[in-house]
Scaffold this motif. Structure first.
Motif, mmCIF file in Angstrom:
data_model
loop_
_atom_site.group_PDB
_atom_site.id
_atom_site.type_symbol
_atom_site.label_atom_id
_atom_site.label_comp_id
_atom_site.label_asym_id
_atom_site.label_seq_id
_atom_site.Cartn_x
_atom_site.Cartn_y
_atom_site.Cartn_z
ATOM 1 N N LEU A 9 59.119 -35.902 -51.811
ATOM 2 C CA LEU A 9 58.201 -35.176 -50.932
ATOM 3 C C LEU A 9 58.763 -33.819 -50.546
ATOM 4 N N PRO A 10 58.014 -32.758 -50.767
ATOM 5 C CA PRO A 10 58.465 -31.434 -50.344
ATOM 6 C C PRO A 10 58.048 -31.185 -48.889
ATOM 7 N N ALA A 11 58.401 -30.056 -48.377
ATOM 8 C CA ALA A 11 57.947 -29.690 -47.041
ATOM 9 C C ALA A 11 56.435 -29.532 -47.034
ATOM 10 N N LYS A 12 55.870 -29.619 -45.866
ATOM 11 C CA LYS A 12 54.423 -29.485 -45.698
ATOM 12 C C LYS A 12 53.925 -28.156 -46.267
ATOM 13 N N CYS A 13 52.765 -28.213 -46.885
ATOM 14 C CA CYS A 13 52.187 -27.003 -47.465
ATOM 15 C C CYS A 13 50.750 -26.871 -47.005
ATOM 16 N N ASP A 14 50.484 -25.853 -46.211
ATOM 17 C CA ASP A 14 49.161 -25.730 -45.608
ATOM 18 C C ASP A 14 48.056 -25.372 -46.586
ATOM 19 N N THR A 15 48.449 -24.865 -47.736
ATOM 20 C CA THR A 15 47.422 -24.437 -48.679
ATOM 21 C C THR A 15 46.927 -25.585 -49.555
ATOM 22 N N CYS A 16 47.548 -26.745 -49.412
ATOM 23 C CA CYS A 16 47.225 -27.872 -50.284
ATOM 24 C C CYS A 16 45.908 -28.522 -49.852
ATOM 25 N N VAL A 17 45.031 -28.739 -50.815
ATOM 26 C CA VAL A 17 43.736 -29.352 -50.503
ATOM 27 C C VAL A 17 43.448 -30.490 -51.472
ATOM 28 N N VAL A 18 42.779 -31.488 -50.963
ATOM 29 C CA VAL A 18 42.293 -32.533 -51.851
ATOM 30 C C VAL A 18 41.126 -31.967 -52.641
ATOM 31 N N ARG A 19 41.243 -32.033 -53.965
ATOM 32 C CA ARG A 19 40.199 -31.395 -54.764
ATOM 33 C C ARG A 19 39.351 -32.371 -55.557
ATOM 34 N N HIS A 20 39.624 -33.640 -55.395
ATOM 35 C CA HIS A 20 38.873 -34.576 -56.222
ATOM 36 C C HIS A 20 37.394 -34.513 -55.881
ATOM 37 N N LYS A 21 36.586 -34.362 -56.928
ATOM 38 C CA LYS A 21 35.147 -34.172 -56.729
ATOM 39 C C LYS A 21 34.529 -35.293 -55.893
ATOM 40 N N SER A 22 34.920 -36.518 -56.202
ATOM 41 C CA SER A 22 34.327 -37.636 -55.477
ATOM 42 C C SER A 22 34.715 -37.610 -54.011
ATOM 43 N N ILE A 23 35.957 -37.273 -53.768
ATOM 44 C CA ILE A 23 36.435 -37.252 -52.390
ATOM 45 C C ILE A 23 35.743 -36.144 -51.610
ATOM 46 N N CYS A 24 35.732 -34.962 -52.190
ATOM 47 C CA CYS A 24 35.105 -33.839 -51.505
ATOM 48 C C CYS A 24 33.656 -34.148 -51.180
ATOM 49 N N ALA A 25 33.016 -34.891 -52.081
ATOM 50 C CA ALA A 25 31.597 -35.179 -51.888
ATOM 51 C C ALA A 25 31.335 -36.056 -50.668
ATOM 52 N N SER A 28 33.643 -34.374 -44.952
ATOM 53 C CA SER A 28 33.251 -33.091 -44.377
ATOM 54 C C SER A 28 34.436 -32.133 -44.419
ATOM 55 N N GLU A 29 34.163 -30.884 -44.072
ATOM 56 C CA GLU A 29 35.208 -29.867 -44.032
ATOM 57 C C GLU A 29 36.341 -30.280 -43.092
ATOM 58 N N ASP A 30 35.950 -30.776 -41.917
ATOM 59 C CA ASP A 30 36.948 -31.184 -40.923
ATOM 60 C C ASP A 30 37.791 -32.354 -41.417
ATOM 61 N N GLU A 31 37.133 -33.269 -42.090
ATOM 62 C CA GLU A 31 37.860 -34.428 -42.596
ATOM 63 C C GLU A 31 38.854 -34.015 -43.680
ATOM 64 N N LEU A 32 38.453 -33.049 -44.500
ATOM 65 C CA LEU A 32 39.370 -32.553 -45.519
ATOM 66 C C LEU A 32 40.602 -31.927 -44.862
ATOM 67 N N LYS A 33 40.375 -31.248 -43.743
ATOM 68 C CA LYS A 33 41.515 -30.666 -43.027
ATOM 69 C C LYS A 33 42.448 -31.764 -42.530
ATOM 70 N N ASP A 34 41.829 -32.869 -42.124
ATOM 71 C CA ASP A 34 42.598 -34.026 -41.694
ATOM 72 C C ASP A 34 43.527 -34.481 -42.837
ATOM 73 N N GLU A 118 46.742 -44.667 -46.567
ATOM 74 C CA GLU A 118 46.004 -45.903 -46.296
ATOM 75 C C GLU A 118 45.317 -45.831 -44.930
ATOM 76 N N GLY A 119 45.907 -45.103 -44.008
ATOM 77 C CA GLY A 119 45.244 -44.851 -42.726
ATOM 78 C C GLY A 119 43.936 -44.098 -42.940
ATOM 79 N N MET A 120 43.986 -43.093 -43.798
ATOM 80 C CA MET A 120 42.796 -42.314 -44.121
ATOM 81 C C MET A 120 41.696 -43.208 -44.693
ATOM 82 N N LEU A 121 42.103 -44.123 -45.569
ATOM 83 C CA LEU A 121 41.122 -45.011 -46.191
ATOM 84 C C LEU A 121 40.368 -45.811 -45.135
#
Lengths: 240, 240
Positions: A9-25, A28-34, A118-121
């Motif tokens: 695990l590297p240090a936290k990276c603020d620019t990292c986003v979940v990009r999976h199409k199914s997930i994004c679908a 919400s925007e706020d949840e992605l930030k989560d 798993e918490g997110m799930l």
DNA sequence: TGTAATCATTGACTTGCATCAAATGCACTG
DNA sequence: CAGTGCATTTGATGCAAGTCAATGATTACA
């Protein structure tokens, strides 16, 4: 298989986003930030093993190609899955993955620690459902490949693989206008990896590529760059 | 592949129960009764196709063995999955299954109509989670089989299959005390089906069975009845 | 009880892919 | 720009599994 040092695990990276199409679908925007709060961005160089250690269960592939391999005691190896962006990586709900994940090219990941993911799930209903559907698709692909490994000739296997790359690789440098039946792409694998994916030897793969070239089904710019002038012709060779 | 008439929903049968271990574990007695309201019991004779029609999505295998097959245009066939009791059957969340389901032996099913089953999934949280875990296990098995199809020799394949049956078939007439390393079971498949599962011809399967017999790794009571006096010895032949 | 049908085994021969071995091409480096 | 290392191609040969064909063994049934 040149195994490097295990992935960490590297240090936290603020620019990292979940990009999976199914997930994004389904988020919400706020949840992605989560998600981004627990996400860790990571680069993995070619050939390095992406460890199935206890801290990382899951990772979203941002760029590059990851191969999943299984190996027999005497070294015979089989690639049992190829993951492209924006696929997910990791055997969820299991302590250990029953296969190795290795970077086939330089890879960029967005990784999640086990507990956090798993918490997110639990927090986002509908998310697990999407992962389930992804898994069902992976199962269908695996079974498609079983047909290839069990029943197709070397020539059909190579053609099938090229078709698969042409379909799936547009995210990894494939310029490909689906309507006009033409494709140009970069193979993300060496001949040895192709062989391990197809259940052949690298010599046989090389010969079949040469044959397809001589038959004008494909053109080679260099070892990795391939042009398919007519996808239908390639599809015919692939069998089915 | 002798395809019979397609499978159809029979009249309601009150004695039909969901028997899948994962399902039972997450549902109460009352909830199981809820399932039984929409369950339909059905017998399917050997060789008959279990239709992937729109009315049936899902079925729990109560008895017998079901093979999932894929076929190329010229008739080459590959079995991509074998389902034993109490496995589930059917490609959920898809209109059509990408493969054929066919009864390898006489089969008893507990079948569910599409709408009813998906309603159940919504009603009982935790149920879909269990199906997800089942699917992850199926994916692991499929990938294990990819290693077999891509890299194992004929002898290793046959030995691996016998090991798999010895492990999974106790519900289909396998008397097998896991501790004492001995197993006796009935093969649920013809030589032709074994070949289609192993990516070989039936002649090769027959020869390899003969070889294992001559090497005293197995004993044959008749064509279908097999004794494995020492599972460890068979495991050695299977490779891994 | 004979005949057919199905399933499995065995043998002779062929072949597609693996194996072994060299040669070629290309990128990098001193 | 010679020298090293790696990936790939090409060639010669061998073998495991496929193909074709015949024979056995069971069961079904007329």
């Amino acid at each position: 298989m040149t195994a490097g040092t295990p992935f960490e695990l590297p240090a936290k990276c603020d620019t990292c986003v979940v990009r999976h199409k199914s997930i994004c679908a389904v988020l919400s925007e706020d949840e992605l930030k989560d998600f981004n709060r627990i996400a860790r961005h990571r680069r993995v160089p070619t050939g390095q093993v992406i460890a199935a250690d206890s801290e990382i269960v899951f990772a979203n592939i941002l760029d590059g190609v990851v191969k999943l391999t299984k190996t027999l005691a005497d070294g015979r190896q089989q690639i049992v899955g190829l993951q492209f962006p924006p696929d997910f990586l990791g055997r969820i709900y299991a302590k250990e993955s029953p296969y190795f994940a290795e970077a086939a090219t330089d890879v960029e990941l967005c990784a999640f620690p086990k507990d956090g993911f798993e918490g997110m799930l639990r927090r986002y209903p509908g998310l697990e459902h999407r992962l389930f559907e992804n898994t069902l698709d992976e199962l269908d692909s695996a079974r498609e490949w079983m047909l290839l490994l069990g029943r197709k000739t070397a020539r059909e296997r190579v053609a099938s693989l090229l078709m698969m790359i042409a379909r799936r690789a547009p995210n990894v440098g494939c310029s490909h206008t689906p309507d006009n039946n033409f494709a140009k792409f970069t193979l993300p694998l060496t001949r040895a990896d192709l062989a391990d994916y197809l259940g052949l030897t690298l010599e046989t793969v090389s010969r079949q590529i040469t044959n397809l070239k001589k038959a004008d089904i494909i053109e080679l710019i260099d070892n990795r760059e391939i042009i398919v002038p007519n996808l239908d012709a390639l599809e015919d060779v692939a069998g089915n």
